[in-house]
Design a protein around this motif. Structure first.
Motif, PDB file in Angstrom:
ATOM      1  N   ALA A  23      11.196   7.939 -20.508  1.00  0.00           N
ATOM      2  CA  ALA A  23      10.760   8.529 -19.238  1.00  0.00           C
ATOM      3  C   ALA A  23      11.939   8.758 -18.299  1.00  0.00           C
ATOM      4  O   ALA A  23      12.053   9.830 -17.680  1.00  0.00           O
ATOM      5  N   SER A  26      14.141  11.596 -19.629  1.00  0.00           N
ATOM      6  CA  SER A  26      13.463  12.875 -19.430  1.00  0.00           C
ATOM      7  C   SER A  26      13.641  13.361 -17.998  1.00  0.00           C
ATOM      8  O   SER A  26      13.927  14.541 -17.750  1.00  0.00           O
ATOM      9  N   HIS A  27      13.511  12.434 -17.048  1.00  0.00           N
ATOM     10  CA  HIS A  27      13.674  12.783 -15.632  1.00  0.00           C
ATOM     11  C   HIS A  27      15.128  13.131 -15.314  1.00  0.00           C
ATOM     12  O   HIS A  27      15.405  14.153 -14.661  1.00  0.00           O
ATOM     13  N   ASP A  30      16.102  16.381 -17.121  1.00  0.00           N
ATOM     14  CA  ASP A  30      15.209  17.509 -16.841  1.00  0.00           C
ATOM     15  C   ASP A  30      14.764  18.216 -18.123  1.00  0.00           C
ATOM     16  O   ASP A  30      14.802  19.444 -18.226  1.00  0.00           O
ATOM     17  N   VAL A  31      14.365  17.405 -19.103  1.00  0.00           N
ATOM     18  CA  VAL A  31      13.794  17.940 -20.341  1.00  0.00           C
ATOM     19  C   VAL A  31      12.531  17.139 -20.646  1.00  0.00           C
ATOM     20  O   VAL A  31      12.264  16.103 -20.037  1.00  0.00           O
ATOM     21  N   THR A  32      11.751  17.607 -21.591  1.00  0.00           N
ATOM     22  CA  THR A  32      10.502  16.925 -21.909  1.00  0.00           C
ATOM     23  C   THR A  32      10.767  15.620 -22.649  1.00  0.00           C
ATOM     24  O   THR A  32      11.823  15.425 -23.261  1.00  0.00           O
ATOM     25  N   MET A  33       9.774  14.737 -22.610  1.00  0.00           N
ATOM     26  CA  MET A  33       9.896  13.471 -23.333  1.00  0.00           C
ATOM     27  C   MET A  33       9.918  13.710 -24.839  1.00  0.00           C
ATOM     28  O   MET A  33      10.516  12.935 -25.580  1.00  0.00           O
ATOM     29  N   VAL A  34       9.283  14.780 -25.291  1.00  0.00           N
ATOM     30  CA  VAL A  34       9.327  15.133 -26.717  1.00  0.00           C
ATOM     31  C   VAL A  34      10.775  15.420 -27.130  1.00  0.00           C
ATOM     32  O   VAL A  34      11.238  14.979 -28.187  1.00  0.00           O
ATOM     33  N   THR A  35      11.480  16.157 -26.296  1.00  0.00           N
ATOM     34  CA  THR A  35      12.884  16.468 -26.579  1.00  0.00           C
ATOM     35  C   THR A  35      13.724  15.194 -26.644  1.00  0.00           C
ATOM     36  O   THR A  35      14.563  15.032 -27.543  1.00  0.00           O
ATOM     37  N   ARG A  37      12.697  12.160 -27.330  1.00  0.00           N
ATOM     38  CA  ARG A  37      12.349  11.395 -28.535  1.00  0.00           C
ATOM     39  C   ARG A  37      13.065  11.960 -29.763  1.00  0.00           C
ATOM     40  O   ARG A  37      13.511  11.218 -30.637  1.00  0.00           O
TER      41      ARG A  37
END
Length: 253
Positions: A23, A26-27, A30-35, A37
């Protein structure tokens, strides 16, 4: 930001804090949590980190049971500083519980021999450390002997423990994890430690900085259940911040 730049950021953050979360990354990136992971999976496949439930550490957080004869040779200076600080938390006429482990043995050795108090312990090496202290009354729990920790566990120790109430518990741990709490490598010792916490007003954890981010097999408690942590200057900033946010007093020596 390129993939290579993200990976460098992640590894730098791990080096600095010793722990990162999906988390937060990701913040920050500035990318998704999928990225994130996927990035962590790539880095883990390269042997550069270890993933665990929405977070990552530089190495595997899981610890194995080791004998006290081995552990007492590790981080001696840090344990001594922690012990010397902790001894000043013991008041005259106190009734305290001391757990097992090499850091609390160092603490027992540091307690002034002329201080009048009562010590309840499952650790035979703690008893031996205080055996010549004439003003210290020692209550040794009985039970099944764990040779690797020089302490006792089991039904008899647990039943005996229920008969006492003390002011403070000085406890060591094999692991301090933000997501799994306080742990030790042996499940019966973990259960006994949890019962010790029920019989005191304040739980004080003595742990050198190598214990942060690690996990033992047996869970003692959630971090919110402890009152104070005494550690050395190597504690990761993230852990200190999170512990203090929980209202836990952190003393760095």
């Amino acid at each position: 930001m390129t993939i290579a730049e993200r990976h460098k950021y992640i590894l730098d953050a791990l080096l600095k804090a010793g722990f990162v979360t999906v988390a937060d990354l990701s913040h920050d990136l500035d990318v998704t949590m999928v990225t994130i992971r996927k990035d962590l999976k790539i880095l883990e496949d390269k042997g550069l980190l270890y993933r665990s439930h929405g977070s990552a550490t530089p190495v595997s957080p899981y610890v194995n049971d080791r004998s006290v004869s081995e552990k007492k040779l590790v981080r001696v200076e840090e344990k001594t500083k922690i012990a010397l600080f902790a001894k000043d938390l013991v008041d005259e006429d106190d009734a305290i519980i001391i757990g097992s482990g090499t850091t609390v043995v160092a603490f027992a050795q540091a307690i002034p021999k002329n201080r009048k108090l009562t010590v309840l312990t499952a650790a035979m090496n703690v008893t031996l450390a205080l055996i010549d202290a004439q003003e210290v009354e020692i209550v040794q729990l009985g039970g099944v002997v764990r040779k690797s920790s020089s302490s006792v566990v089991g039904h008899y120790a647990e039943e005996m423990l229920k008969q006492f109430a003390c002011s403070k518990l000085f406890l060591s741990a094999d692991g301090i994890s933000l997501d799994y709490g306080l742990t030790t490598s042996h499940m019966m010792e973990a259960h006994l430690n949890a019962l010790m916490m029920k019989g005191v007003q304040k739980t004080i954890v003595l742990a050198d900085s190598s214990k942060f981010g690690k996990k033992g097999f047996g869970k003692i408690c959630d971090l919110e259940d402890i009152d104070m942590v005494i550690t050395d200057t190597g504690i990761p900033d993230l852990y200190r911040e999170k512990l203090e946010e929980m209202g836990i007093e952190v003393r760095v020596v």
